[in-house]
Design an enzyme around this catalytic site. Structure first.
Site, PDB file in Angstrom:
ATOM      1  N   HIS A  12       0.783  -1.240   0.000  1.00  0.00           N
ATOM      2  CA  HIS A  12       0.000   0.000   0.000  1.00  0.00           C
ATOM      3  C   HIS A  12       0.816   1.291   0.000  1.00  0.00           C
ATOM      4  CE1 HIS A  12      -3.121  -2.898   1.084  1.00  0.00           C
ATOM      5  NE2 HIS A  12      -4.039  -1.978   0.957  1.00  0.00           N
ATOM      6  N   GLU A  45     -13.878  -9.144   0.274  1.00  0.00           N
ATOM      7  CA  GLU A  45     -14.479  -7.829   0.508  1.00  0.00           C
ATOM      8  C   GLU A  45     -14.994  -7.246  -0.801  1.00  0.00           C
ATOM      9  OE1 GLU A  45     -10.887  -6.098   2.349  1.00  0.00           O
ATOM     10  OE2 GLU A  45     -12.057  -5.994   4.188  1.00  0.00           O
ATOM     11  N   GLU A  84     -19.169  -2.917   2.448  1.00  0.00           N
ATOM     12  CA  GLU A  84     -18.262  -2.132   3.288  1.00  0.00           C
ATOM     13  C   GLU A  84     -18.594  -0.645   3.179  1.00  0.00           C
ATOM     14  OE1 GLU A  84     -14.124  -3.021   2.542  1.00  0.00           O
ATOM     15  OE2 GLU A  84     -13.459  -1.191   3.560  1.00  0.00           O
ATOM     16  N   CYS A 115     -16.641   1.809   3.270  1.00  0.00           N
ATOM     17  CA  CYS A 115     -15.703   2.434   2.332  1.00  0.00           C
ATOM     18  C   CYS A 115     -16.115   2.211   0.882  1.00  0.00           C
ATOM     19  CB  CYS A 115     -14.292   1.879   2.517  1.00  0.00           C
ATOM     20  SG  CYS A 115     -13.416   2.559   3.919  1.00  0.00           S
ATOM     21  N   CYS A 120      -9.916   1.738   7.845  1.00  0.00           N
ATOM     22  CA  CYS A 120     -10.175   2.562   6.668  1.00  0.00           C
ATOM     23  C   CYS A 120     -11.504   3.296   6.761  1.00  0.00           C
ATOM     24  CB  CYS A 120     -10.146   1.703   5.409  1.00  0.00           C
ATOM     25  SG  CYS A 120     -11.108   0.193   5.545  1.00  0.00           S
TER      26      CYS A 120
END
Lengths: 650, 650
Positions: free
Chosen positions: A133, A329, A345, A347, A413
């Site tokens: 990341h 996810e 999710e 996000c 997140c």
């Protein structure tokens, strides 16, 4: 920042809009006063800020948290900057300054910045784009820096972001290494940076990263072949099992590379279906759509339309939530939308809002603003508690009472993402045509606006009791007449919409469109859009097997659910038959003030089922029962209990 | 072998029963002629037999397959032995002799036998009970040996099993190492061995393994602490990812030992709910119930009753299938019974049949024979194709057409398990009271029987068209009168049962019971049990959310499903309302001859849904449509298509 020269519209800047709304203002204020402060405390408590301090102090090791934890600080900085843009808060400004300093001091001389590698494996930079990341964190740094610069006119954080972006530009691209981010974010951020700096190289680098994804010889595949995923310092800090899981996300059942988790299975321009991790996907599509606001690319645009249709017509929950399974996810197959094991999710809902805002800006098409609304009021808003200090990562549409918001997460997140969206809600309410000749009212949120439209100063207020009432009024307050088309969104679901201009009825554009009133507007002009919001019920496409035999109640933009807290019998025992048996009742004492749907269903006696899991329908008895439905966004703010959106139909 | 001195009943020996039944005989013959031969070919092709040859030849390495592959040979030997018990087949006998020799020749001098460790890691015997299945394979060797001995009177394989069992007895137990099998099987096998050999030490060792499970300081936990699960020769042969998965099954979310996967979380006597891997669980409960047939233990018996109630009232599919999720191949929570992602492993259904046979024998209680029936005709029988050469490992109750039987599996537990159950179906039809005064007719399967009951020779035939017709007739054929109680099971779901004895009506015992006719029986006596089998529909307990708003059609013992192959519209578009709209129609040409349920439902036009995933119920149109339901066991024997057991109710 402007939306780009190929867009039909650009959202009004945050600083032009001041929200004063009975529904949203309390939420925006809670976000500002509670959530942002709570999140700073979490950054301090979980080691995120300490990591920056350790790097700045020249320490080695001591890294805390998951490998992308820097992004939590950046997202917090972005949220806090949005708050500061419209709201003077000396304490918050001090905290922002402190964190900006921490970040700036941690940056390496060559512009690199990622506390995990700086503290733990300085020689291993850029060797593990799949999991680690770095480019994702770079993107969030850039977004924070742009927000900070626009809010404060200070360039401290922007300079850090520019230095890091230049470093990235040196490392990757046609003249550097071949690279693709394991988690999209850098692409959309580089377009933002391009707009603020007007430096073409950032747009070019965004284009590079977008085009590099999904090529036959993926740099991520090459990397993974050299990483066994079973040990090494790079996994020490977030747990070996998590690392194994992360690696397996990129492997198919035969252990071969499958990039679909990160949309790296095909070039975007060839993708037909939304695949993989839903946050990665929507961030990626946001990057592509941002790019399309700047450069013409019919092939990419056709892909975005295909992907949007695949998502909305086959792979999206009725709440606007996306992501059907926990394992990746992400997306699975068409019509696979389980309710209890939904991922959805927070996000990913936010990513969808980001993407749909760009799509609206690019096209001026109402359907994208409709989806922003659906997602904001349902799939997104459920993500944060009424008190502003607890968060959902996962948003099921049905639960037996064991799913609750938490104060924070190891992978955190969602909370700062929620904060930055609520703190920038102003961006979603209005837009202006890039030709300077149209003003779009996209969301029905009370607010006062002072802006510039094609050189004219335009100011107005919007007043509404939405989403409880289907009426909104725009009243202009600027003294010099301005000529433009006022376009107010008529939601796709709205019934019998009417428009009055200065008290006189006006034609309402056909359903699926905006109203469009073109005239010279001046102080005192007043426009009111009204539509009916009866209680209705939805059925899902029969291929959505999880919803077969069930219906969902809705009214206006709100999807409703039934929660144990409002019923006299367990939610599981309830069936409903017709939405006509329900009526909206506004209750200021329920959940801080909601319009509930009160009506009648039937209930089975669960005790009577004792001892038999299955029984002949002739032996099943049901009795009438009062049923109360509440907006989905408000669930899990009271005692623990069962909840369902899709209620079995009787 | 006898069921034990504490049991109410014992199943009749295979050799006493000859099945002659229009429904089952073709299946038993296909199993004998096709499946058993097909499986031998697979054992040869996949390296299972080669492993034994290599060990016998003193080779090292070269091991093929998963670590428990020896058990496939043992299960095949067991199935083949059952076939030979009632059916002379010189070719099969030669093959059995060949495999018995292979096994015998591979046995180590000290009795140990497990080709993986013998070929790959001879120093690592018994160090990894959690994954490596040595005790599991030992159990299957014992079961095969007992079956082989009873079928042939030859002791060649029994000697091998006794030597291995003695080796195990030397290694483990109060005077040896503390050990628990990672997969139950040894316990039930040791009770079988005790019954054949009359050696108490095998019963004592079964008791030891049963009591050792679930103790606070688990030997499996101790082992796992020393195994990192990330490499080593022990995982080379079945893949590192599989090993990681296997290890993770024993760890909770915090990485701490959680033995529930193998029922090692609590002593059996303290367990309240069925947990973990469903095959492990049912094999374990079968072992415990076998033990309870031999020794009194009220605490253990109370636990078995609790676990049975938890399973049947909260964690079992309507097909008798068990295991709600793929990850652990096992149980999850009460009422969590998803249809499309059901696991319902064929082996778990078989394990349930094993367990319920022991429970019936122990108690003489009809409810256990009822569940044997439900599972045999539905959850089990679906596991094998009509042709006998393709198998389900996983048995969903709903599919979009992507789930099909396969010829074999890398983990090939299910096919030979299916074979050994079909080859020993005789064991499930009848039982005699251990007091010699009762004859139980548990399953309605046409057959001729010659047996001994309390010293009397008793012979009879059962004639029936079950499961298509609700009538069965028992006609005695022995010449010397014998006095006993004839107990014919009246299924719990049977309506209006009537009994005639020699043409005259007789009282039928209350529902939930057996008929019980006590008299002196002699040649020519004839008893007929009749009951109605209307088309009915089931609802699930409303807490089974996957079935909410849906119903399942059934008739008699058969659960029905709708498959695309029989419909004019896609299965997904269909709803049904009342079972009265269906009638049974026997069709000799459909699926080899089944009674289908033909009726009327309604269908949505899926094309009309194009472009909208959700729509107002007022915009949903449905039209009447013919619907044909077929028995669940028969699904996926034609063109690929969607299938569902639980049909949305309209």
């Amino acid at each position: 920042m402007p939306a780009g020269n190929r867009a039909q519209a650009e959202s009004l800047p945050i600083t032009d809009v001041s929200i004063e709304d009975s529904f949203w203002s309390p939420r925006v204020e809670t976000n500002r006063d509670v959530t942002v402060a709570h999140q700073y405390d979490q950054l301090e408590a979980n080691g995120c800020l300490s990591n920056f301090r350790r790097v700045a102090a020249g320490e080695w090791d001591g890294f805390e948290g998951p490998m992308f934890i820097d992004s939590d600080a950046y997202k917090w900085l972005e949220a806090a900057s949005y708050v500061l843009a419209n709201h003077d808060d000396p304490d918050l400004r001090d905290r922002v300054d402190e964190v900006v300093d921490l970040v700036a001091n941690a940056q390496a001389d060559d512009g690199y910045l990622h506390t995990y590698f700086q503290l733990v494996e300085p020689e291993e930079r850029w060797t593990n784009l799949s999991f680690m990341h770095e480019l994702y964190c770079a993107g969030h740094l850039i977004e924070a820096a742009v927000a900070h610069y626009e809010a404060t006119d200070e360039e401290t954080l922007l300079d850090v972001a520019v230095d890091f972006a230049d470093h990235v530009d040196n490392v990757f691209g046609p003249n550097g290494h071949n690279g693709v981010a394991g988690h999209e974010e850098i692409e959309l951020a580089l377009v933002k940076l391009y707009r603020v700096t007007d430096e073409d190289r950032y747009l070019d680098l965004a284009q590079y990263f977008i085009d590099a994804r999904g090529q036959a010889s993926s740099p991520l595949a090459a990397e993974l072949a050299n990483i066994d995923g079973t040990g090494g310092a790079d996994f020490v800090h977030h747990g070996r099992r998590a690392a194994e899981g992360a690696r397996n996300h990129f492997l198919d059942d035969n252990g071969e590379y499958d990039g679909s988790y990160a949309q790296d299975h095909l070039p975007y321009r060839e993708q037909e279906t939304v695949e993989g991790h839903a946050v990665r996907a929507t961030y990626g599509y946001t990057g592509v759509t941002s790019l399309l606001q700047e450069v013409e690319d019919e092939e990419l645009w056709a892909a975005m339309q295909r992907l949007w249709e695949n998502m909305t017509e086959h792979r999206m929950y009725v709440t606007g939530g996306i992501g059907s399974e926990h394992e990746h996810e992400g997306f699975t197959e068409d019509y696979d939308l389980p309710n209890d094991t939904a991922y959805a999710e927070t996000c990913a809902a936010i990513g969808s809002v980001f993407w749909n805002r760009r799509l609206f800006e690019l096209t001026g098409d109402r359907k994208f603003a409709d989806l922003v609304e659906r997602t904001l009021y349902n799939g997104f808003l459920a993500g944060v508690s009424a008190n502003g200090d607890q968060f959902f990562y996962v948003n099921p549409l049905e639960t037996n009472g064991d799913h609750h918001r938490k104060e924070w997460f190891y992978v955190a997140c969602c909370p700062p993402n929620t904060a930055r969206l609520l703190a920038s809600l102003e961006r979603y309410v209005y837009a202006r045509g890039t030709d300077g000749e149209a003003l779009y009212v996209n969301q029905f949120i009370g607010s006062t606006v002072e802006t510039n439209l094609g050189g004219d100063q335009v100011s107005f207020t919007q007043s509404t009791d939405y989403p409880w009432d289907g009426e909104t009024t725009v009243e202009f307050t600027h003294d010099d007449p301005a000529s433009f088309t006022l376009r107010i969104r008529v939601p796709e679901w709205a019934e019998n919409a009417t428009l009055t201009v200065n008290g006189e009825s006006s034609a309402v554009a056909p359903r699926d469109e905006y109203t469009a009133v073109e005239r010279e507007w001046v102080a005192g002009d007043e426009v009111t859009l009204s539509f009916e919001m009866p209680v209705e019920a939805l059925r899902a496409d029969p291929r959505v097997r999880a919803d077969a035999g069930r219906m969902a109640l809705y009214r206006g933009p709100l999807v409703y659910c039934i929660e144990d807290a409002d019923q006299s019998v367990p939610v599981e025992s309830i069936t409903v038959s017709h939405p006509e048996l329900f009526e909206p009742v506004h209750d200021p004492d329920r959940l801080g003030g909601v319009t509930a749907l009160e009506g009648t269903g039937t209930a089975a006696d669960l005790d009577a089922w004792s001892g038999s899991l299955y029984r002949s329908i002739s032996a099943v008895e049901r009795a009438p029962v009062d049923v109360v439905a509440v907006p989905y966004y408000a669930w899990d703010n009271r005692d623990s209990g069962s909840m369902t959106v899709w209620i079995p139909a009787s």
